[in-house]
Design an enzyme around this catalytic site. Sequence first.
Site, short mmCIF file in Angstrom:
data_model
loop_
_atom_site.label_atom_id
_atom_site.label_comp_id
_atom_site.label_asym_id
_atom_site.label_seq_id
_atom_site.Cartn_x
_atom_site.Cartn_y
_atom_site.Cartn_z
N ASN A 192 30.54 34.10 44.59
CA ASN A 192 29.44 35.07 44.66
C ASN A 192 29.81 36.43 44.08
OD1 ASN A 192 27.76 33.16 46.08
ND2 ASN A 192 28.98 33.61 47.91
N ARG A 193 30.78 36.45 43.20
CA ARG A 193 31.23 37.68 42.53
C ARG A 193 31.82 38.70 43.50
NH1 ARG A 193 30.88 34.43 39.11
NH2 ARG A 193 30.02 34.69 37.01
N LEU A 194 32.15 38.29 44.71
CA LEU A 194 32.82 39.20 45.65
C LEU A 194 34.33 39.04 45.49
CD1 LEU A 194 30.61 38.90 48.88
CD2 LEU A 194 30.61 40.69 47.13
#
Length: 215
Positions: A192-194
Amino acid sequence: MEKDLSNYRKSYEKGELLLKDTPENPFELFRTWFNDVDKHFPEDETNAMTLSTIGVDGYPKSRVVLLKKFTYEGFIFYTNYESEKGNAIQHNPNVCLSFFWHGAERQIIIKGKATKIADNLSDGYFESRPRGSQLGAIASNQSSIVENRIVLEQKLKQLEVDYEGKTIERPDFWGGFIVKPISIEFWQGRPNRLHDRILYDLDAQFNWVKNRLSP
């Protein structure tokens, strides 16, 4: 020409990097990551890194070079001192190194100052190179315009004749630089691009201070 890349997607899910699990010295984490990638992801050229410099024309330029040694002092690579990157470094020693190991979904970004290493260290590495690489370093006026490849090949053949049976000494225009870092950032891809980002900065007392950065 137009190509829409907006649908290119990849979910990074191979690891995590938590602040509590990181060592106080970033060189220890670099060594751990380097060895892990070297062992488990042989398809990656582990010591390939992008070197970014500011040229004498004021523009940044990046290119891939090979890391040849790392110590607790810094990161060493070799080049022609009279090349475009060699001149850029001597004009402005502030550089950036970056590693991207796609197999491990990891990236390291290093900012620091580059300086020439001692002549005897450059001599030792040059002596360890294959003979063809030694002659290639002499044959190429790196970054200068050349009429065609034939010129280079003919020059190399002539050097092979000239140096037959002789020791090839390191030319003065070729040698090593060491990049002594002021910051090292470790990036681990996450879902999730975290992504996990841990930044080590060198403070005024030459102690490493680490913090988590937002992805």
